[in-house]
Design an enzyme around this catalytic site. Structure first.
Site, PDB file in Angstrom:
ATOM      1  N   HIS A   1       1.408   3.172  12.993  1.00 20.54           N
ATOM      2  CA  HIS A   1       2.657   2.811  12.330  1.00 20.54           C
ATOM      3  C   HIS A   1       2.882   1.314  12.451  1.00 20.54           C
ATOM      4  O   HIS A   1       2.562   0.727  13.479  1.00 20.54           O
ATOM      5  CB  HIS A   1       3.837   3.559  12.966  1.00 20.54           C
ATOM      6  CG  HIS A   1       5.049   3.565  12.098  1.00 20.54           C
ATOM      7  ND1 HIS A   1       5.970   2.548  12.100  1.00 20.54           N
ATOM      8  CD2 HIS A   1       5.453   4.453  11.162  1.00 20.54           C
ATOM      9  CE1 HIS A   1       6.908   2.821  11.211  1.00 20.54           C
ATOM     10  NE2 HIS A   1       6.626   3.964  10.622  1.00 20.54           N
TER      11      HIS A   1
ATOM     12  N   ASP B   1       4.143  12.146  10.182  1.00 15.22           N
ATOM     13  CA  ASP B   1       3.362  12.965   9.254  1.00 15.22           C
ATOM     14  C   ASP B   1       2.287  13.825   9.919  1.00 15.22           C
ATOM     15  O   ASP B   1       1.669  14.655   9.262  1.00 15.22           O
ATOM     16  CB  ASP B   1       2.668  12.061   8.209  1.00 15.22           C
ATOM     17  CG  ASP B   1       3.664  11.348   7.317  1.00 15.22           C
ATOM     18  OD1 ASP B   1       4.647  11.991   6.920  1.00 15.22           O
ATOM     19  OD2 ASP B   1       3.466  10.158   7.011  1.00 15.22           O
TER      20      ASP B   1
HETATM   21  N1  CMC Z   1      -6.878   5.430  12.170  1.00 15.40           N
HETATM   22  C1  CMC Z   1      -7.786   4.547  12.635  1.00 15.40           C
HETATM   23  N2  CMC Z   1      -7.525   3.241  12.808  1.00 15.40           N
HETATM   24  C2  CMC Z   1      -6.298   2.817  12.495  1.00 15.40           C
HETATM   25  C3  CMC Z   1      -5.297   3.682  12.001  1.00 15.40           C
HETATM   26  C4  CMC Z   1      -5.636   5.033  11.847  1.00 15.40           C
HETATM   27  N3  CMC Z   1      -4.727   5.901  11.377  1.00 15.40           N
HETATM   28  N4  CMC Z   1      -4.173   2.980  11.763  1.00 15.40           N
HETATM   29  C5  CMC Z   1      -4.447   1.713  12.105  1.00 15.40           C
HETATM   30  N5  CMC Z   1      -5.725   1.603  12.546  1.00 15.40           N
HETATM   31  C6  CMC Z   1      -6.385   0.386  13.053  1.00 15.40           C
HETATM   32  C7  CMC Z   1      -6.784  -0.538  11.930  1.00 15.40           C
HETATM   33  O1  CMC Z   1      -8.075  -0.271  11.478  1.00 15.40           O
HETATM   34  C8  CMC Z   1      -6.656  -1.889  12.596  1.00 15.40           C
HETATM   35  O2  CMC Z   1      -7.785  -2.056  13.407  1.00 15.40           O
HETATM   36  P1  CMC Z   1      -8.423  -3.536  13.647  1.00 15.40           P
HETATM   37  O3  CMC Z   1      -7.408  -4.279  14.468  1.00 15.40           O
HETATM   38  O4  CMC Z   1      -9.707  -3.258  14.337  1.00 15.40           O
HETATM   39  O5  CMC Z   1      -8.611  -4.124  12.266  1.00 15.40           O
HETATM   40  C9  CMC Z   1      -5.443  -1.718  13.525  1.00 15.40           C
HETATM   41  O6  CMC Z   1      -5.422  -0.307  13.833  1.00 15.40           O
HETATM   42  C10 CMC Z   1      -4.107  -2.131  12.898  1.00 15.40           C
HETATM   43  O7  CMC Z   1      -3.953  -1.399  11.685  1.00 15.40           O
HETATM   44  P2  CMC Z   1      -3.274  -1.998  10.377  1.00 15.40           P
HETATM   45  O8  CMC Z   1      -3.809  -1.230   9.202  1.00 15.40           O
HETATM   46  O9  CMC Z   1      -3.384  -3.476  10.366  1.00 15.40           O
HETATM   47  O10 CMC Z   1      -1.750  -1.600  10.647  1.00 15.40           O
HETATM   48  P3  CMC Z   1      -0.586  -1.558   9.575  1.00 15.40           P
HETATM   49  O11 CMC Z   1       0.669  -1.757  10.308  1.00 15.40           O
HETATM   50  O12 CMC Z   1      -0.883  -2.475   8.448  1.00 15.40           O
HETATM   51  O13 CMC Z   1      -0.690  -0.061   8.989  1.00 15.40           O
HETATM   52  C11 CMC Z   1      -0.396   2.249   8.693  1.00 15.40           C
HETATM   53  C12 CMC Z   1       0.134   0.967   9.352  1.00 15.40           C
HETATM   54  C13 CMC Z   1       0.605   3.362   8.924  1.00 15.40           C
HETATM   55  C14 CMC Z   1      -0.566   2.027   7.186  1.00 15.40           C
HETATM   56  C15 CMC Z   1      -1.765   2.623   9.333  1.00 15.40           C
HETATM   57  O14 CMC Z   1      -1.600   2.881  10.710  1.00 15.40           O
HETATM   58  C16 CMC Z   1      -2.437   3.816   8.653  1.00 15.40           C
HETATM   59  O15 CMC Z   1      -3.137   3.647   7.653  1.00 15.40           O
HETATM   60  N6  CMC Z   1      -2.239   5.061   9.186  1.00 15.40           N
HETATM   61  C17 CMC Z   1      -2.769   6.259   8.562  1.00 15.40           C
HETATM   62  C18 CMC Z   1      -1.864   6.699   7.412  1.00 15.40           C
HETATM   63  C19 CMC Z   1      -0.559   7.259   7.912  1.00 15.40           C
HETATM   64  O16 CMC Z   1      -0.518   8.116   8.771  1.00 15.40           O
HETATM   65  N7  CMC Z   1       0.561   6.821   7.306  1.00 15.40           N
HETATM   66  C20 CMC Z   1       1.897   7.310   7.631  1.00 15.40           C
HETATM   67  C21 CMC Z   1       2.756   6.234   8.223  1.00 15.40           C
HETATM   68  S1  CMC Z   1       4.253   6.825   9.033  1.00 15.40           S
HETATM   69  C22 CMC Z   1       5.249   7.646   7.900  1.00 15.40           C
HETATM   70  C23 CMC Z   1       5.266   7.058   6.544  1.00 15.40           C
HETATM   71  O17 CMC Z   1       5.482   5.874   6.307  1.00 15.40           O
HETATM   72  O18 CMC Z   1       5.091   7.848   5.626  1.00 15.40           O
END
Ligand code: CMC
Length: 392
Positions: free
Chosen positions: A270, A327
């Site tokens: 998140h 989720d």
């Molecule tokens: N699985 C594996 N690695 C992950 C995940 C994950 N679910 N989420 C983040 N990471 C890693 C990412 O690869 C990155 O690694 P590195 O530092 O090596 O590059 C690091 O963690 C930071 O991730 P980010 O993508 O820069 O973080 P963000 O704040 O931009 O993204 C997010 C947040 C929710 C989009 C992301 O965590 C994600 O894609 N999660 C899976 C989808 C998900 O469950 N979404 C629901 C969010 S909560 C409710 C909602 O909004 O609907």
């Protein structure tokens, strides 16, 4: 001209001041109008939470009854709306149909679209809360090839939504109180989450003085993506793939950690929470209870628990502070209730509707609001001379 700050994804940019929802992502705290989510989810009804988010204060018994009545009055769909829904493919993704349907409401109700007229905005608010439930139930009926069931608000908002969704041909339905309560709680947990992707979308669209309908329809579309609300459907798809592929949770997690083919652990991570999502904690408990109650002990729940257990002690997830988000477990509950995975994100939209409306109204009433118009850092070609196509 002047200096602009580059901030992709707005990780460090506040787009507004807001008095609606407070999140402390490090401590895993979420409050609606100051009230802790745990207390609100336990003690309030969904429409009570809608009133709280929209008006700023918990309604008294009389005010709540009046609000429920006002919303209930709008539950029906206008003439022609059934034919409009029927014109869209029954097996198309329900998020596409939901966004189209909410957008279309502005065409049916031009008398309530003026964003500057308080009475019109109040009517549009009640209509959206009421009709989103009716439309969402209709999406399920269409997907399952059944005739729509007309709403009857006297059953209560959540019970009647379930009746419209799962009732017999004449709408006959025996509400299981534990299921009504569980869905009520889930909708409350989704009701607002400050400036997330869909809510920011609603505000930006609204900042151009677009209608409330147009703004929240845009929010539905923003929610549909798997990085946002679409994650609840994606989690179930992921769990089913692990099960049907006979894969172990360990080998799946290796793929996630190696970032093989961009595989992510859906339902984890998140932007704001760097500790356990307080909503996920409530959902996890609820999933255990509901699945027990429905006698639907699901192999997928065991897979989910296995994934979580690995993640909570694995360096990859610990270092990046990745925890289950709202989720991760919701889909298992929706599935046990009888919803098909494509319906999970529409259920999120139904729950988020009060938040979108409250945030839109706060935006519209805030004298500091300006049209949302981010700047950019240009990286393209410098000036060059145009050549006609015959010379290229
Ligand atoms: N699985 C594996 N690695 C992950 C995940 C994950 N679910 N989420 C983040 N990471 C890693 C990412 O690869 C990155 O690694 P590195 O530092 O090596 O590059 C690091 O963690 C930071 O991730 P980010 O993508 O820069 O973080 P963000 O704040 O931009 O993204 C997010 C947040 C929710 C989009 C992301 O965590 C994600 O894609 N999660 C899976 C989808 C998900 O469950 N979404 C629901 C969010 S909560 C409710 C909602 O909004 O609907």
């Amino acid at each position: 001209t002047g200096l602009v700050t580059l901030d992709p994804g707005f990780t460090n940019t506040a787009s507004c001041e807001s008095a609606i929802t407070y999140i402390d992502g490090d401590q895993g705290i979420l409050r609606y109008r100051g009230y802790p989510i745990e207390q609100v989810a336990e003690g309030a009804s969904f429409l009570e939470v809608a009133a709280l988010l929209i008006d700023g204060e918990l309604p008294g018994a009389e005010a709540l009854a009046a609000f429920e009545e006002k919303v209930g009055k709008h539950a029906g769909l206008p003439d022609g709306f059934g034919a409009f829904l029927a014109a869209l493919p029954a097996d198309g993704h329900p998020m596409a149909t939901l966004a189209a349907a909410i957008n279309a409401l502005a065409a049916w109700y031009p008398e309530v679209v003026d964003p500057r007229d308080e009475a019109q905005v109040d009517s549009a608010t009640a209509m959206l809360l009421a009709k989103t439930a009716t439309i969402t139930a209709a999406l399920h009926r269409r997907r399952t090839g059944q005739d729509l069931v007309a709403p009857d608000a006297s059953n209560g908002y959540v019970a009647d939504f379930l009746r419209q969704t799962f009732g017999g041909p004449g709408g006959e339905y025996a509400a299981e109180p534990a299921i009504v309560d569980a869905l009520e709680k889930l909708l409350i947990l989704h009701a607002d989450h400050e400036q997330n992707c869909s809510t920011s979308t609603v505000r930006v669209v609204g900042s151009s003085n677009a209608t409330l309908f147009a703004s929240v329809a845009a929010g539905v579309n923003a929610l549909s993506g798997p990085a946002h609300g679409g994650a609840n459907e994606a989690v179930l798809v992921m769990l089913e793939k692990i099960r049907s592929g006979g894969e172990t949770v360990e080998t799946f997690m290796d793929k996630v950690k190696n970032k093989a083919d961009g595989v992510r652990l859906m339902g984890f991570g998140h932007r704001v929470y760097k500790s356990y999502d307080p909503r996920a904690a409530i959902v996890k408990k609820s999933a255990d209870e509901v699945l027990e109650k429905l006698g639907a002990k699901d192999e997928l729940l065991e897979i989910a628990q296995g994934l979580e257990q690995i993640a909570l002690s694995d360096d990859y997830f610990v270092e990046r502070k990745l925890y289950p988000n709202v989720d991760f477990y919701t889909g298992l509950i929706y599935k046990a209730m009888g919803f098909d995975p494509a319906m999970f994100t529409p259920l999120f939209a139904l729950g988020r509707m009060p938040g979108w409306i409250a945030q839109w109204r706060e935006m519209a009433n805030d004298p500091a609001t300006k049209i949302g118009r981010p700047r950019q850092v240009y990286t393209g070609a410098t000036e060059r001379a145009f050549t006609p196509v015959s010379q290229r």
